[in-house]
Design an enzyme around this catalytic site. Structure first.
Site, PDB file in Angstrom:
ATOM      1  NE  ARG A  26      57.312 -29.855 -26.347  1.00  0.00           N
ATOM      2  CZ  ARG A  26      57.702 -28.597 -26.163  1.00  0.00           C
ATOM      3  NH1 ARG A  26      58.761 -28.135 -26.780  1.00  0.00           N
ATOM      4  NH2 ARG A  26      56.997 -27.808 -25.405  1.00  0.00           N
ATOM      5  NE  ARG A  30      60.644 -25.769 -31.895  1.00  0.00           N
ATOM      6  CZ  ARG A  30      60.591 -24.922 -30.876  1.00  0.00           C
ATOM      7  NH1 ARG A  30      60.569 -23.637 -31.090  1.00  0.00           N
ATOM      8  NH2 ARG A  30      60.593 -25.356 -29.642  1.00  0.00           N
ATOM      9  NE  ARG A  39      56.620 -24.582 -37.233  1.00  0.00           N
ATOM     10  CZ  ARG A  39      57.530 -23.940 -36.525  1.00  0.00           C
ATOM     11  NH1 ARG A  39      57.477 -23.926 -35.214  1.00  0.00           N
ATOM     12  NH2 ARG A  39      58.511 -23.305 -37.131  1.00  0.00           N
ATOM     13  CG  ASP A  76      51.237 -26.974 -26.250  1.00  0.00           C
ATOM     14  OD1 ASP A  76      52.419 -27.289 -26.466  1.00  0.00           O
ATOM     15  OD2 ASP A  76      50.897 -26.213 -25.327  1.00  0.00           O
ATOM     16  CE1 TYR A 152      54.143 -21.706 -20.209  1.00  0.00           C
ATOM     17  CE2 TYR A 152      53.293 -23.642 -19.055  1.00  0.00           C
ATOM     18  CZ  TYR A 152      54.335 -22.984 -19.688  1.00  0.00           C
ATOM     19  OH  TYR A 152      55.565 -23.576 -19.791  1.00  0.00           O
TER      20      TYR A 152
HETATM   21  C1  CP3 Z   1      55.018 -26.650 -20.661  1.00  0.00           C
HETATM   22  C2  CP3 Z   1      54.511 -27.433 -21.857  1.00  0.00           C
HETATM   23  C3  CP3 Z   1      53.974 -26.893 -23.056  1.00  0.00           C
HETATM   24  N1  CP3 Z   1      53.639 -27.975 -23.867  1.00  0.00           N
HETATM   25  C4  CP3 Z   1      53.961 -29.149 -23.256  1.00  0.00           C
HETATM   26  C5  CP3 Z   1      54.483 -28.840 -21.967  1.00  0.00           C
HETATM   27  C6  CP3 Z   1      54.873 -29.831 -20.902  1.00  0.00           C
HETATM   28  C7  CP3 Z   1      56.182 -30.476 -21.184  1.00  0.00           C
HETATM   29  C8  CP3 Z   1      57.363 -29.553 -21.153  1.00  0.00           C
HETATM   30  O1  CP3 Z   1      57.635 -28.978 -20.108  1.00  0.00           O
HETATM   31  O2  CP3 Z   1      58.010 -29.427 -22.220  1.00  0.00           O
HETATM   32  C9  CP3 Z   1      53.745 -30.526 -23.734  1.00  0.00           C
HETATM   33  C10 CP3 Z   1      53.861 -30.800 -25.174  1.00  0.00           C
HETATM   34  N2  CP3 Z   1      54.101 -29.918 -26.205  1.00  0.00           N
HETATM   35  C11 CP3 Z   1      54.126 -30.595 -27.387  1.00  0.00           C
HETATM   36  C12 CP3 Z   1      53.848 -31.967 -27.142  1.00  0.00           C
HETATM   37  C13 CP3 Z   1      53.644 -32.960 -28.277  1.00  0.00           C
HETATM   38  C14 CP3 Z   1      54.020 -34.325 -28.164  1.00  0.00           C
HETATM   39  C15 CP3 Z   1      55.494 -34.656 -28.102  1.00  0.00           C
HETATM   40  O3  CP3 Z   1      56.036 -34.691 -26.977  1.00  0.00           O
HETATM   41  O4  CP3 Z   1      56.094 -34.970 -29.164  1.00  0.00           O
HETATM   42  C16 CP3 Z   1      53.717 -32.104 -25.748  1.00  0.00           C
HETATM   43  C17 CP3 Z   1      53.467 -33.354 -24.922  1.00  0.00           C
HETATM   44  C18 CP3 Z   1      54.373 -30.034 -28.716  1.00  0.00           C
HETATM   45  C19 CP3 Z   1      54.988 -28.698 -28.822  1.00  0.00           C
HETATM   46  N3  CP3 Z   1      54.716 -27.561 -28.086  1.00  0.00           N
HETATM   47  C20 CP3 Z   1      55.433 -26.515 -28.582  1.00  0.00           C
HETATM   48  C21 CP3 Z   1      56.206 -26.972 -29.680  1.00  0.00           C
HETATM   49  C22 CP3 Z   1      57.104 -26.114 -30.557  1.00  0.00           C
HETATM   50  C23 CP3 Z   1      56.212 -25.341 -31.473  1.00  0.00           C
HETATM   51  C24 CP3 Z   1      56.828 -25.070 -32.809  1.00  0.00           C
HETATM   52  O5  CP3 Z   1      56.689 -25.935 -33.699  1.00  0.00           O
HETATM   53  O6  CP3 Z   1      57.407 -23.998 -32.969  1.00  0.00           O
HETATM   54  C25 CP3 Z   1      55.932 -28.337 -29.845  1.00  0.00           C
HETATM   55  C26 CP3 Z   1      56.464 -29.252 -30.917  1.00  0.00           C
HETATM   56  C27 CP3 Z   1      55.369 -25.098 -28.111  1.00  0.00           C
HETATM   57  C28 CP3 Z   1      55.253 -24.875 -26.653  1.00  0.00           C
HETATM   58  N4  CP3 Z   1      54.337 -25.453 -25.820  1.00  0.00           N
HETATM   59  C29 CP3 Z   1      54.533 -25.018 -24.527  1.00  0.00           C
HETATM   60  C30 CP3 Z   1      55.584 -24.066 -24.550  1.00  0.00           C
HETATM   61  C31 CP3 Z   1      56.121 -23.336 -23.329  1.00  0.00           C
HETATM   62  C32 CP3 Z   1      56.011 -23.961 -25.863  1.00  0.00           C
HETATM   63  C33 CP3 Z   1      57.045 -22.982 -26.407  1.00  0.00           C
HETATM   64  C34 CP3 Z   1      58.421 -23.468 -26.224  1.00  0.00           C
HETATM   65  C35 CP3 Z   1      58.872 -24.193 -27.445  1.00  0.00           C
HETATM   66  O7  CP3 Z   1      58.638 -23.661 -28.546  1.00  0.00           O
HETATM   67  O8  CP3 Z   1      59.474 -25.266 -27.304  1.00  0.00           O
HETATM   68  C36 CP3 Z   1      53.744 -25.460 -23.369  1.00  0.00           C
END
Ligand code: CP3
Length: 346
Positions: A26, A30, A39, A76, A152
């Site tokens: 990540r 944010r 974003r 994602d 999910y």
């Molecule tokens: C379970 C999972 C998800 N997504 C992901 C996982 C596996 C890794 C982990 O366990 O964290 C993987 C993921 N999600 C994202 C990336 C991008 C690349 C990176 O790592 O920089 C990667 C590799 C962007 C993201 N994915 C998400 C964001 C935040 C979205 C925003 O900008 O509000 C980002 C940058 C949203 C997301 N996406 C997911 C959830 C549950 C959420 C909501 C929780 C949150 O908001 O943090 C599903």
């Protein structure tokens, strides 16, 4: 032979380096004001994922600040259920929401045909990134592993107890197996396209592997991962693949041996002496600073980082967190961490 200028690929090829390559799960997100601005420009999080120019931009943002040794595609894991035909929304502050599939009767609406129509912009992002990243930076493509994506799809959102999916998987293994088979096929096709577009390594995120019984872990984590690895290697025999089975504990050894992944990502709970004496002898490892240390910063963060470097730095190793960076992280703590690792002499 991996590109010698890319330390990330060298470590994955089994080399022990004086300074380990660094990237953070990540790393685009944010906690960076420039991410929040982009974003906003994109509209929503999913709009950002499907906008190749802006997705490329947010992937590059942390590289500009910290010169990480690897870039990870911005997307994602939940674009796969969406491409299969399941409705997906990200509500601000609430995380993902999908129409839950609670049993085999819900599988009919999923189709692997045509996933590339939805996922095309993601491949375009990879291709743009392979041109845009610095020559010493490796490009990581990724997908969620089938079990984690299925959590999910079945729960319909994040879960605390994973009761619905465990009930489905344990109660109707054949029906649940059909969902996993669909995900193995879609994930294979998706990752092959990412590699064609320029991804040099693949990471499979198995965030929720730790909630399964021993039998469940073998059947729904190890088996599908092994199939995806074999499918990818049938086309790209030397493709480096990192598996990150969070919460796997003692399963890590079987996971590494049986799936055929190149490297294993470690969560923050894994005892590092055990890793050095057992898992790291089998291949490269990646991890595992608890992301909360990036919030506290200070000596606590540096002492823990030192412990990780001292224990895992004598074998093939990539520095990372044990889970994704959190939005509350002060960007200056990331800089302090990276400078400390790059200046550390042991
Ligand atoms: C379970 C999972 C998800 N997504 C992901 C996982 C596996 C890794 C982990 O366990 O964290 C993987 C993921 N999600 C994202 C990336 C991008 C690349 C990176 O790592 O920089 C990667 C590799 C962007 C993201 N994915 C998400 C964001 C935040 C979205 C925003 O900008 O509000 C980002 C940058 C949203 C997301 N996406 C997911 C959830 C549950 C959420 C909501 C929780 C949150 O908001 O943090 C599903």
């Amino acid at each position: 032979m991996p590109n010698m200028t890319k330390t990330f690929l060298r470590a994955l090829n089994g080399e022990t380096l004086p300074v380990p390559p660094i990237w953070l799960m990540r790393q685009a997100g944010r906690y960076l004001p420039e991410y929040r601005a982009t974003r906003g420009e994109a509209g929503s999080f999913l709009d950002l994922c499907y906008n190749p120019d802006l997705a490329c931009e947010v992937t590059l943002q942390p590289l500009r600040r910290y010169d990480f040794d690897a870039a990870i595609l911005f997307s994602d894991i939940l674009v796969i259920p969406q491409a299969l035909g399941q409705h997906l929304a990200f509500k601000q502050g609430e995380g993902p929401q999908l129409e839950a599939i609670r049993d085999a009767s819900g599988l009919g609406k999923l189709s692997v045909d045509g996933i590339h129509d939805t996922l095309g912009p993601v491949y375009e992002t990879v291709s743009k990134l392979s041109e845009a990243i610095p020559s010493h930076t490796a490009l990581i493509g990724f997908a969620g592993a089938p079990w984690t994506v299925a959590t999910y799809m079945v729960e319909g959102k994040g879960s605390k107890d994973f009761a619905n999916i465990r009930r489905f998987a344990y109660g109707d293994p054949d029906g649940f197996g059909q969902l996993i088979d669909i995900l193995v096929e879609a994930t294979t096709q998706y990752l092959l396209k990412q590699v064609e577009a320029g991804a040099e390594c693949i990471q499979l995120f198995e965030t929720w592997g730790g909630v399964l019984s021993e039998t469940g872990f073998k059947r729904w984590v190890i088996e599908p991962t092994k199939q995806i690895v074999a499918n990818l290697r049938a086309v790209h025999p030397d493709l480096p693949i990192i598996g990150f089975p969070r919460g796997a504990g003692l399963h890590l050894i079987d996971f590494k041996k049986q799936t055929g992944v190149t490297g294993v990502g470690l969560d923050s709970g894994v005892p590092l002496d055990w890793v050095a004496q057992n898992l790291q002898k089998l291949g490269p490892v990646q991890g595992n600073l608890d992301p909360m240390y990036l919030i506290t910063g200070g000596d606590a963060m540096l002492d823990e980082t030192k412990r990780i470097l001292d224990t895992l730095g004598n074998g093939p190793f990539i520095f990372n967190l044990g889970h994704g960076i959190t939005p509350e992280t002060p960007p200056e703590n990331v800089e302090k961490l990276v400078n400390f690792i790059r200046g550390y002499k042991g």
